[in-house]
Design a protein around this motif. Structure first.
Motif, mmCIF file in Angstrom:
data_model
loop_
_atom_site.group_PDB
_atom_site.id
_atom_site.type_symbol
_atom_site.label_atom_id
_atom_site.label_comp_id
_atom_site.label_asym_id
_atom_site.label_seq_id
_atom_site.Cartn_x
_atom_site.Cartn_y
_atom_site.Cartn_z
ATOM 1 N N ARG A 43 0.842 -1.209 0.000
ATOM 2 C CA ARG A 43 0.000 0.000 0.000
ATOM 3 C C ARG A 43 0.876 1.259 0.000
ATOM 4 O O ARG A 43 0.570 2.227 -0.673
ATOM 5 N N GLN A 44 1.935 1.224 0.780
ATOM 6 C CA GLN A 44 2.837 2.370 0.860
ATOM 7 C C GLN A 44 3.454 2.676 -0.509
ATOM 8 O O GLN A 44 3.514 3.827 -0.924
ATOM 9 N N ARG A 46 2.293 1.502 -3.368
ATOM 10 C CA ARG A 46 1.214 1.449 -4.363
ATOM 11 C C ARG A 46 1.488 0.450 -5.487
ATOM 12 O O ARG A 46 1.155 0.672 -6.638
ATOM 13 N N THR A 47 2.124 -0.649 -5.098
ATOM 14 C CA THR A 47 2.386 -1.744 -6.021
ATOM 15 C C THR A 47 2.651 -3.012 -5.219
ATOM 16 O O THR A 47 3.024 -2.934 -4.047
#
Length: 155
Positions: A43-44, A46-47
Motif C-alpha cells: 500500500r505504501q 502502491r504496487t
C-alpha cells in the motif's frame, strides 16, 4: 539464444538467458502468506512488491550480468539475439514465419554486427525496419520508403 547470438556476434562470447524467479516457492499457501505479510508495504509503494510478476530474465555475457558489465553494443546484441531466437522458436512450433519489426534496432552495433544481424535473419522472413540509414549491404532487394512531412515516398 546462443545460436542466434553466434549469427550476430563474433562467436567469441558465451551468452545465456537465466530465469530469476522473485518467489520460487511452489506452494500457493506460502505465496498467499507472503502477499498478506507485505500488504502494508504494498500500500505504501502502491504496487505489489512480491510475486511472479516480479520475475526476471537475466541476460549474461561470459557468465556476467550484461546489465552491469556489458557494453551498450553487447546489451543490444543480446536483446536482438533473444528476439531472433524467439522468432525461430515461434516458427518451429507454429509453422508460421513471424513478421519481424525492427525499429531502429542497430544504432549501438558496429558495422560488422549490423551486417551479421541482417545476414542472420531468415531470408524468407518479412521484415519491416525503420532507421536513419539503410543497411550497409544486402538491402538491394528491399522495398525502401522515405518519410517526409508525414507522407511516405518511394526511395
Amino acid at each position: 539464444m546462443q545460436a542466434a547470438h553466434a549469427r550476430i556476434g563474433d562467436g567469441a562470447e558465451a551468452v545465456a538467458a537465466v530465469y530469476e524467479p522473485n518467489f520460487a516457492e511452489g506452494d500457493a499457501g506460502v505465496l498467499l502468506a507472503r502477499l498478506e505479510a507485505g500488504r502494508a508495504k504494498d500500500r505504501q509503494f502502491r504496487t505489489t512488491l512480491a510475486g511472479p510478476h516480479r520475475d526476471d530474465l537475466a541476460l549474461k555475457v561470459s557468465g556476467c550480468p550484461a546489465r552491469d558489465y556489458g557494453s551498450e553494443g553487447q546489451q543490444r546484441c543480446l536483446a536482438l539475439s533473444l528476439r531472433l531466437a524467439q522468432a525461430d522458436w515461434f516458427r518451429e512450433r507454429s509453422g508460421v514465419r513471424p513478421i519481424l519489426l525492427a525499429d531502429d534496432v542497430l544504432g549501438e552495433l558496429d558495422p560488422d554486427r549490423r551486417m551479421r544481424f541482417w545476414g542472420g535473419i531468415d531470408p524468407e522472413a518479412q521484415v519491416i525496419a525503420t532507421g536513419t540509414r539503410p543497411p550497409e549491404k544486402g538491402s538491394e532487394d528491399w522495398q525502401t520508403f522515405r518519410v517526409k512531412s508525414g507522407t511516405f515516398e518511394a526511395a
